[in-house]
Scaffold this motif. Structure first.
Motif, PDB file in Angstrom:
ATOM      1  N   UNK A  23      42.693   4.055  10.011  1.00  0.00           N
ATOM      2  CA  UNK A  23      41.747   4.417   9.300  1.00  0.00           C
ATOM      3  C   UNK A  23      41.181   3.585   8.946  1.00  0.00           C
ATOM      4  N   UNK A  24      41.448   2.147   8.349  1.00  0.00           N
ATOM      5  CA  UNK A  24      40.656   1.284   8.332  1.00  0.00           C
ATOM      6  C   UNK A  24      39.805   0.395   9.579  1.00  0.00           C
ATOM      7  N   UNK A  25      40.194   0.109  10.432  1.00  0.00           N
ATOM      8  CA  UNK A  25      39.668   0.814  11.719  1.00  0.00           C
ATOM      9  C   UNK A  25      37.978   1.435  11.272  1.00  0.00           C
ATOM     10  N   UNK A  26      38.548   2.645  11.248  1.00  0.00           N
ATOM     11  CA  UNK A  26      37.483   3.710  11.622  1.00  0.00           C
ATOM     12  C   UNK A  26      36.449   3.379  10.430  1.00  0.00           C
ATOM     13  N   UNK A  27      36.531   2.780   9.450  1.00  0.00           N
ATOM     14  CA  UNK A  27      35.785   2.438   8.774  1.00  0.00           C
ATOM     15  C   UNK A  27      34.946   1.576   8.973  1.00  0.00           C
ATOM     16  N   UNK A  28      35.034   0.374   9.019  1.00  0.00           N
ATOM     17  CA  UNK A  28      35.186  -0.813   8.827  1.00  0.00           C
ATOM     18  C   UNK A  28      34.392  -1.358  10.242  1.00  0.00           C
ATOM     19  N   UNK A  29      34.287  -0.167  11.695  1.00  0.00           N
ATOM     20  CA  UNK A  29      33.766  -1.133  12.943  1.00  0.00           C
ATOM     21  C   UNK A  29      32.687   0.058  12.939  1.00  0.00           C
TER      22      UNK A  29
END
Length: 303
Positions: free
Chosen positions: A47-53
């Motif tokens: 979830x973190x990576x999906x939002x940040x990338x």
């Protein structure tokens, strides 16, 4: 037929999880450990990576975000109002309702992200990731509050310890601040997060159980009708009201028709409620998701 073919790979993983749990040495205790790994580590990383990338343009995505939040508020309001509807107050136990209301508005992010990529490609997965990111805090707060109130537990403590809320908040802050993990870490995070979808679908199947649904039929019918019938209809109306484009409309409809979160019964059991009953509703929602997602894709095509 085409919709069924799109759904089949993800629901096949759910079936595999069910069969492995029931007919092999990989029984329920094994999957409970896997479920905790996914819930507390793998999926928060994803979830973190999906939002940040991908840089998040709040102005460009404001209509989709607005429609997603309006959809969540609609589902929460309908779920919370069930015991006060005519004829239902006498047949719905308020404590059971506190634990089961979340079925109506929480969602299985693993299926949503997998489906979005299958139907719309990587851009569609990003649209659903935005919806998941902005909706997770509201959904989890709305799920925890009635259980904390009836169970006399600390609402604030339950919220701040929720790994999905922590990951979402961290991802949104990092994105808006222009921060991103270094390149050498991106591949590692991608592999950690990517594994959460397959394992999440398998654990959803492993956790399926229907025996506990003999009681609370009115409550179960109510929350499942909201989740699988009223939410997609509301999403279709909101897409028109907010003037969403074709891809955004499809993403919102996929999001609206998802089965409920497989972690609903984890949260209910952890807070001292009837986890078996909630698990039964999760199981039935997973099965109904095949129909509601197919219907949502048809609505998206008819827009």
């Amino acid at each position: 037929m085409r919709d069924a073919q799109l759904l089949l790979p993800d629901f096949s993983l759910i079936l595999v999880g069910y069969l492995l749990c029931r007919f092999t040495a990989l029984d329920r205790p094994v999957w409970q450990a896997v479920e905790r790994l996914v819930y507390f580590f793998l999926f928060p990383v994803f979830l973190f990576q999906s939002i940040v990338r991908t840089p998040l343009d709040l102005h460009a995505a404001s209509a989709l975000i607005g429609a997603g939040l309006a959809l969540m508020v609609c589902g929460i309001a309908l779920a919370w109002s069930l015991p006060w509807l005519p004829g239902l107050r006498r047949v719905i136990d308020v404590r059971e309702h506190a634990a089961s209301a979340q079925i109506a508005f929480r969602f299985n992010s693993f299926i949503g992200l997998a489906m979005a990529e299958r139907v719309l490609g990587a851009p569609g997965q990003q649209l659903v990731a935005v919806l998941v990111g902005v909706s997770v805090p509201l959904a989890n707060v709305a799920a925890v509050w009635p259980m904390a109130r009836h169970g006399q537990r600390s609402f604030a403590a339950e919220v701040v310890r929720n790994p999905l809320i922590i990951a979402t908040a961290a991802g949104l802050v990092a994105n808006l601040a222009g921060l991103a993990p270094p390149d050498w870490l991106q591949t590692t995070l991608g592999r950690i997060g990517g594994s959460s979808i397959a394992l999440g679908l398998l654990t959803a199947g492993a956790g399926m159980q229907l025996a506990s649904l003999a009681r609370g039929k009115a409550l179960g019918t109510g929350v499942l009708a909201i989740r699988h019938a009223l939410q997609p209809l509301a999403a279709w109306l909101l897409a028109r009201a907010f003037g969403l484009g074709a891809a955004e409309t499809t993403a919102l409809l996929i999001f609206s028709a998802l089965p409920t979160s497989s972690s609903c019964y984890v949260l209910a059991a952890r807070m001292g409620y009837n986890g078996a009953f909630v698990a039964g509703l999760v199981t039935l929602s997973t099965v109904l998701g095949l129909a509601s997602l197919s219907g949502a894709l048809q609505l998206a095509g008819a827009r």
